[in-house]
Write an enzyme that holds these catalytic residues in place. Sequence first.
Site, PDB file in Angstrom:
ATOM      1  N   ALA A 173      65.648  35.564  -3.402  1.00  0.00           N
ATOM      2  CA  ALA A 173      67.072  35.951  -3.476  1.00  0.00           C
ATOM      3  C   ALA A 173      67.293  37.135  -3.233  1.00  0.00           C
ATOM      4  CB  ALA A 173      67.467  35.447  -4.845  1.00  0.00           C
ATOM      5  N   ASP A 174      68.747  37.627  -3.048  1.00  0.00           N
ATOM      6  CA  ASP A 174      69.189  38.897  -2.836  1.00  0.00           C
ATOM      7  C   ASP A 174      70.608  39.047  -3.437  1.00  0.00           C
ATOM      8  OD1 ASP A 174      68.778  41.685  -1.887  1.00  0.00           O
ATOM      9  OD2 ASP A 174      70.851  41.200  -0.981  1.00  0.00           O
TER      10      ASP A 174
END
Length: 188
Positions: free
Chosen positions: A69-70
């Site tokens: 994820a970011d």
Amino acid sequence: MKVILASASQRRQELLIRLCDNFDIIVSDFDEEKVVFENSIDEYVQNIALGKAMDIKEKIKEDAIIISADTIVTLDDKILGKPKDEEDAFNMIKLLQGRSHKVYSGVVVINTKKDLIIKNSVATEVVFSKMNDDEIRKYIKTKEPLDKAGAYGIQGIGGIFVEEIRGCYYNVVGLPLNKLKTMLEEAI
């Protein structure tokens, strides 16, 4: 099948435990600066998350579910990542105070056995209360803002300054659990 979280984030690790009680952590070396923003914030955060996941996929030999994820914060089409230093954190919070902004998380799930890649993103609107310079400096002295996109942590002291949230709370923390649950069900 083995589950791997491609993140050093303590917050993401704590959140993933709610969906998966057994997973490994392998931190990606992917250089986020390689991803160029073109015209879609959703695509941008998804591509950073994809880069992290693909980095781990290339490093492992066994079949696994890889999760990456970011998270970024945007205000007036300006991207606010993690602050470089305390002055940068001060400037970010000064911009956010008294205003509405959006938090975007790109999430990628890869099933290496099926050679399946699922990408998605979630946006949450957050309204910050007004803050004076002394309040901002006092908050920065806690060091909480220094490793977080937008220079605040909604799950910590920074939550005091949040007036309103529209969307997924966990997205603002860094891992939209409801979306991830659906993606994992699809991947398996």
